[in-house]
Design a protein around this motif. Structure first.
Motif, PDB file in Angstrom:
ATOM      1  N   ASP A  69     -56.713  22.447  44.924  1.00 28.80           N
ATOM      2  CA  ASP A  69     -57.889  21.713  45.381  1.00 28.80           C
ATOM      3  C   ASP A  69     -58.692  21.119  44.232  1.00 28.80           C
ATOM      4  OD1 ASP A  69     -57.219  22.288  47.926  1.00 28.80           O
ATOM      5  OD2 ASP A  69     -58.773  23.780  48.282  1.00 28.80           O
ATOM      6  N   TYR A  70     -58.815  21.878  43.126  1.00 30.00           N
ATOM      7  CA  TYR A  70     -59.682  21.361  42.060  1.00 30.00           C
ATOM      8  C   TYR A  70     -59.043  20.178  41.335  1.00 30.00           C
ATOM      9  CZ  TYR A  70     -56.846  24.492  39.227  1.00 30.00           C
ATOM     10  OH  TYR A  70     -55.795  25.131  38.639  1.00 30.00           O
ATOM     11  N   ARG A 105     -57.301  17.932  43.003  1.00 29.66           N
ATOM     12  CA  ARG A 105     -57.632  16.858  43.940  1.00 29.66           C
ATOM     13  C   ARG A 105     -59.082  16.418  43.722  1.00 29.66           C
ATOM     14  NH1 ARG A 105     -57.784  18.621  50.008  1.00 29.66           N
ATOM     15  NH2 ARG A 105     -59.651  19.536  49.135  1.00 29.66           N
ATOM     16  N   THR A 106     -59.967  17.398  43.488  1.00 26.13           N
ATOM     17  CA  THR A 106     -61.369  17.049  43.213  1.00 26.13           C
ATOM     18  C   THR A 106     -61.470  16.165  41.967  1.00 26.13           C
ATOM     19  OG1 THR A 106     -62.003  19.197  44.083  1.00 26.13           O
ATOM     20  CG2 THR A 106     -63.673  17.990  42.856  1.00 26.13           C
ATOM     21  N   THR A 161     -59.332  14.164  40.750  1.00 27.23           N
ATOM     22  CA  THR A 161     -58.894  12.809  41.077  1.00 27.23           C
ATOM     23  C   THR A 161     -59.984  12.090  41.868  1.00 27.23           C
ATOM     24  OG1 THR A 161     -56.670  13.703  41.254  1.00 27.23           O
ATOM     25  CG2 THR A 161     -56.990  11.476  42.052  1.00 27.23           C
ATOM     26  N   ALA A 162     -60.565  12.800  42.827  1.00 29.70           N
ATOM     27  CA  ALA A 162     -61.606  12.194  43.654  1.00 29.70           C
ATOM     28  C   ALA A 162     -62.834  11.838  42.823  1.00 29.70           C
ATOM     29  CB  ALA A 162     -61.998  13.133  44.789  1.00 29.70           C
ATOM     30  N   LYS A 163     -63.021  12.528  41.693  1.00 27.14           N
ATOM     31  CA  LYS A 163     -64.151  12.214  40.808  1.00 27.14           C
ATOM     32  C   LYS A 163     -63.889  10.938  40.022  1.00 27.14           C
ATOM     33  CE  LYS A 163     -65.852  15.860  38.370  1.00 27.14           C
ATOM     34  NZ  LYS A 163     -65.654  17.093  37.584  1.00 27.14           N
ATOM     35  N   GLY A 164     -62.699  10.393  40.159  1.00 26.50           N
ATOM     36  CA  GLY A 164     -62.373   9.165  39.430  1.00 26.50           C
ATOM     37  C   GLY A 164     -61.946   9.419  38.007  1.00 26.50           C
ATOM     38  N   MET A 165     -61.458  10.627  37.729  1.00 26.33           N
ATOM     39  CA  MET A 165     -60.979  10.925  36.377  1.00 26.33           C
ATOM     40  C   MET A 165     -59.630  10.243  36.161  1.00 26.33           C
ATOM     41  SD  MET A 165     -63.235  12.680  34.983  1.00 26.33           S
ATOM     42  CE  MET A 165     -64.784  12.599  35.876  1.00 26.33           C
ATOM     43  N   HIS A 219     -57.689  19.280  33.348  1.00 28.29           N
ATOM     44  CA  HIS A 219     -57.926  20.122  34.525  1.00 28.29           C
ATOM     45  C   HIS A 219     -56.718  20.972  34.901  1.00 28.29           C
ATOM     46  CE1 HIS A 219     -61.940  18.745  35.747  1.00 28.29           C
ATOM     47  NE2 HIS A 219     -61.596  17.647  35.117  1.00 28.29           N
ATOM     48  N   ASN A 269     -55.545  25.517  33.220  1.00 31.38           N
ATOM     49  CA  ASN A 269     -55.273  26.598  34.159  1.00 31.38           C
ATOM     50  C   ASN A 269     -53.829  27.064  34.094  1.00 31.38           C
ATOM     51  OD1 ASN A 269     -57.667  27.132  36.067  1.00 31.38           O
ATOM     52  ND2 ASN A 269     -57.658  24.938  35.776  1.00 31.38           N
ATOM     53  N   ARG A 277     -59.304   3.602  40.660  1.00 26.64           N
ATOM     54  CA  ARG A 277     -59.965   4.774  40.101  1.00 26.64           C
ATOM     55  C   ARG A 277     -61.451   4.509  39.868  1.00 26.64           C
ATOM     56  NH1 ARG A 277     -61.282   6.692  35.327  1.00 26.64           N
ATOM     57  NH2 ARG A 277     -60.394   5.069  34.034  1.00 26.64           N
ATOM     58  N   ARG A 310     -63.637   5.441  42.713  1.00 23.03           N
ATOM     59  CA  ARG A 310     -63.809   6.851  43.067  1.00 23.03           C
ATOM     60  C   ARG A 310     -64.991   7.447  42.320  1.00 23.03           C
ATOM     61  NH1 ARG A 310     -57.968   7.770  41.805  1.00 23.03           N
ATOM     62  NH2 ARG A 310     -56.923   6.948  43.637  1.00 23.03           N
ATOM     63  N   PHE A 326     -65.815  18.392  49.415  1.00 27.13           N
ATOM     64  CA  PHE A 326     -64.746  19.090  50.125  1.00 27.13           C
ATOM     65  C   PHE A 326     -65.258  20.344  50.812  1.00 27.13           C
ATOM     66  CE2 PHE A 326     -62.835  16.653  46.734  1.00 27.13           C
ATOM     67  CZ  PHE A 326     -61.852  15.968  47.413  1.00 27.13           C
ATOM     68  N   SER A 347     -62.537  26.735  45.796  1.00 29.89           N
ATOM     69  CA  SER A 347     -61.232  26.270  45.324  1.00 29.89           C
ATOM     70  C   SER A 347     -61.296  24.828  44.850  1.00 29.89           C
ATOM     71  CB  SER A 347     -60.180  26.431  46.421  1.00 29.89           C
ATOM     72  OG  SER A 347     -60.472  25.575  47.496  1.00 29.89           O
ATOM     73  N   SER A 348     -62.321  24.097  45.252  1.00 27.77           N
ATOM     74  CA  SER A 348     -62.406  22.689  44.853  1.00 27.77           C
ATOM     75  C   SER A 348     -63.059  22.495  43.491  1.00 27.77           C
ATOM     76  CB  SER A 348     -63.183  21.884  45.896  1.00 27.77           C
ATOM     77  OG  SER A 348     -62.508  21.932  47.118  1.00 27.77           O
ATOM     78  N   ASN A 400     -63.142  23.575  39.497  1.00 27.22           N
ATOM     79  CA  ASN A 400     -62.192  24.139  38.539  1.00 27.22           C
ATOM     80  C   ASN A 400     -62.703  25.483  38.032  1.00 27.22           C
ATOM     81  OD1 ASN A 400     -60.437  24.646  36.368  1.00 27.22           O
ATOM     82  ND2 ASN A 400     -60.081  22.448  36.126  1.00 27.22           N
ATOM     83  N   HIS A 412     -67.302   8.367  33.165  1.00 26.23           N
ATOM     84  CA  HIS A 412     -67.580   7.078  33.805  1.00 26.23           C
ATOM     85  C   HIS A 412     -68.586   6.247  33.024  1.00 26.23           C
ATOM     86  CE1 HIS A 412     -65.433   7.386  37.653  1.00 26.23           C
ATOM     87  NE2 HIS A 412     -65.630   8.683  37.536  1.00 26.23           N
TER      88      HIS A 412
END
Lengths: 306, 349
Positions: free
Chosen positions: A203-204, A206-207, A209-213, A222, A226, B102, B105, B113, B118-119, B121, B137
């Motif tokens: 999930d993190y 995906r987060t 990616t969603a943050k636009g990294m 990220h 881990n 990108r 986003r 989420f 879990s979302s 890190n 950004h």
């Protein structure tokens, strides 16, 4: 944290006493006469035997023998081999070679193992992934002496890239280091790949990616951080193992390391030599393990020692 | 195709006229070993500034997948967008190359989420994770990014924000973690905020706090918000418009007021009846019979037919399209009018 370290250090005392006792008992309790065949073709003269028996307290009960031995050890007196050389000198002479060999093996594990795992994990199902999976399986299935001998013949003799046996230089330790590290290297590659693949789906990530990294950052920061945690702890524990010497690899490449020393000690019933060497190894192993546990906590903030 | 600088805030030429966000006939499918699951089958909706759009539906109705397709974070493979468009101020995001996409986003469209633990890190401090938005950004320095982060944590009402920036996600409670998620998502002042079940993993009391926070932030910033949920109770207070999704398609679309007043689709009706109510305490809770269809084998005709109490022959033969049945009200039911007026018995014979 400080308290935790102190507690762990105190815990080492019973462990060291227990292991040395077991080793000491086992070596001296082996059937047979330690002085048989020590004097060439003839039997050893009674005077020699009685001198050695007194020297090593062999007529005392086992517990007393062990106690006297430990008292000596505590005072830094590692005793002598049957030939009369100081055991501590022999250890000091051999240990640097073992450490060098272990470090080279670990470097191979770190660099090639992690790189292969990352490349395989990022291109899951691709050519490199399959190559890594198959080749690591092959390495894991073949005994180390076969790998050693093949490496000597191919790299040492046919290609002539590296020395076939140890000649006292670090350069000649590269090939044995690779052979020694090959098994763990295979495990590291697989561990790294599995972790990476698993974390890429987390999930993190995906987060991130969603943050636009950028993709590079999503993977390189990220995901990788881990995925490296279990790999680094595995390599750390493996380093502790390797510092115990490598009897087979040292034998094949004729390296005068600690493994070789212990092997000969056991063969010749040199109780004092074996016990002294093993005591050092146990201590080193325990210290490396403590270090790995602390490293684990440093890498993963969820782990805290109280 | 309109191209924009990836680094600058993306603004296509016709920004003024186009709606803020428009999902147009979106199709998504998952190609698995067991076959193709059609998760989203022609979903369309629009969102304007300051509007809160609630997407309702059971698990597997395609509401989250739609959101992931909008964000471009679908797991590919196995998920593929097979048709349709997602337009942000007129710019079809699905047509953009990855690097340009990108830039949207986090900056234009951000997402919260469900499971904040879990979302986030686990190995980086929360402050670092929020500050990353500013650093990557906007290229801010560590120090500036940190100052903005503390500010942001204050705004989402995290107590003692300055002391807690360096704490890790596991050191926070569930509600605080979700606030951190929210802080991260609003960091760059996005125009659209997608909240995917933001309160599902939280206690009821904390749920209300988080919903209030989201509503306040949305009002202050005039964001368009897509609230994905299966909790009708959450929706009633904050949403303007409701989309009811079932089996990857929109079943009913209307204003909150209209839907709660009188649903125009048997599925919505069933959902509303299944809300526990204080005045009906002690009575058996009504549930919709049966299970949602397997997305690999969506039935012929109306998707809801096997579970619908009013199903007729026509429901078996023809899939009802989403039609406007009253101004601003859409329903995908052959008997929408009858359901709406509550006199379904007349349609039966």
């Amino acid at each position: 944290m400080g308290r935790y370290v102190i507690r762990r250090l105190l815990q080492m005392i019973p462990v060291v006493i227990g292991t040395t006792f077991i080793i000491y008992t086992m070596v001296w309790a082996l059937p047979g006469d330690p002085f048989a065949g020590k004097c060439g073709d003839r039997a050893c003269p009674p005077a020699y035997i009685s001198m050695m028996t007194a020297e090593y307290n062999l007529d005392e009960p086992l517990l007393v023998q062990y106690g006297l031995y430990m008292v000596d050890l505590m005072q830094g007196n590692f005793g002598e081999t049957f030939r009369g050389t100081e055991i501590v000198n022999e250890l000091l002479q051999r240990y640097p070679t073992t450490v060098q060999l272990a470090v080279i093996a670990i470097v191979f594990e770190l660099v090639i193992g992690i790189a292969a795992g990352v490349v395989a994990g990022l291109r899951r199902g691709g050519f490199i992934d399959n190559l890594v999976l198959v080749s690591t399986l092959v390495v894991v299935s073949i005994p180390v002496f076969v790998i050693g001998l093949v490496a000597q013949i191919v790299v040492g003799v046919q290609l002539g890239w590296l020395p076939v046996t140890y000649d006292g230089t670090v350069y000649s330790l590269i090939l044995p280091g690779f052979v020694l590290g090959s098994l763990s290297l295979a495990y590291v590659a697989r561990l790294m790949r599995t972790n990476l693949v698993e974390n890429l789906r987390s999930d993190y990530v995906r987060t991130a990616t969603a943050k636009g990294m950028p993709q590079k950052r999503v993977i390189g920061v990220h995901t990788l951080r881990n995925s490296l945690i279990p790999v680094v702890t595995f390599i750390g524990a493996d380093f502790g193992n390797l510092l115990g010497g490598a009897i087979v690899t040292e034998g094949i490449f004729n390296i005068p390391g600690v493994g070789n020393m212990i092997f000969r000690g056991i063969r010749d019933r040199e109780g004092a030599t074996v016990t002294a060497a093993v005591t050092i190894l146990v201590l080193v192993f325990l210290l490396v393990n403590l270090f790995v546990d602390l490293l684990y906590a440093a890498l993963d903030p969820r782990i805290r020692y109280e | 195709m309109a191209t924009t600088e990836p680094s600058a805030a993306p603004r296509p030429p016709d920004a003024g006229a186009a709606p803020l966000l428009e999902v147009d006939d979106l199709h998504v499918e998952f190609r698995t070993r067991d076959g193709v699951a059609k998760a989203v089958n022609g979903v369309s909706y629009t969102l304007s500034e300051g509007e809160t759009l609630a997407v309702l539906g059971e698990s597997g109705s395609g509401k989250s997948v739609t959101a992931q397709a909008i964000m471009g974070i679908l797991d590919t493979p196995p998920g593929y967008v097979t048709g349709g468009a997602v337009r942000f101020r007129g710019q079809d995001l699905l047509q953009l190359p990855e690097e340009e996409r990108r830039a949207y986003r986090g900056r234009s469209v951000a997402m919260i989420f469900q499971d904040a633990l879990s979302s986030l890190n686990p190995v980086f401090p929360v402050g670092w994770q929020i500050a990353e938005m500013f650093r990557v950004h906007e290229g801010l320095s560590k120090k500036d990014a940190r100052a903005r982060t503390v500010d942001l944590m204050d705004q989402v009402r995290i107590p003692a924000a300055r002391e807690r920036v360096n704490d890790y996600p596991h050191q926070f409670s569930g509600g605080m973690r979700q606030r951190i998620m929210i802080a991260m998502s609003i960091a760059l002042d996005p125009d659209v905020l997608i909240a995917d079940e933001p309160t599902t993993a939280l206690d009821v009391t904390v749920q209300a706090q988080i919903m209030n926070l989201l509503a306040d932030l949305q009002r202050e910033r005039n964001m368009g918000m897509i609230l994905i949920t299966h909790d009708l109770g959450v929706v009633a207070d904050v949403a303007d418009t409701i989309e009811v999704m079932y089996s990857g398609r929109i079943m009913e679309q209307a204003s909150v007021h209209d839907i709660y007043g009188a649903p125009a689709h048997p599925y919505t009706e069933g959902l509303l009846r299944s809300i526990p109510r204080v005045d009906l305490k002690g009575q058996e809770l009504s549930a919709i019979k049966g299970l949602p269809p397997n997305l690999s084998r969506i039935p012929e005709g109306c998707e809801f037919r096997p579970r619908c109490p009013y199903a007729q022959q026509i429901c078996h033969d023809t899939r009802p399209p989403l039609l406007e049945i009253a101004p601003g009200r859409f329903s995908a039911c052959h008997f929408a009018q009858e359901v709406l007026e509550g006199d379904f018995d007349n349609a039966e014979q």
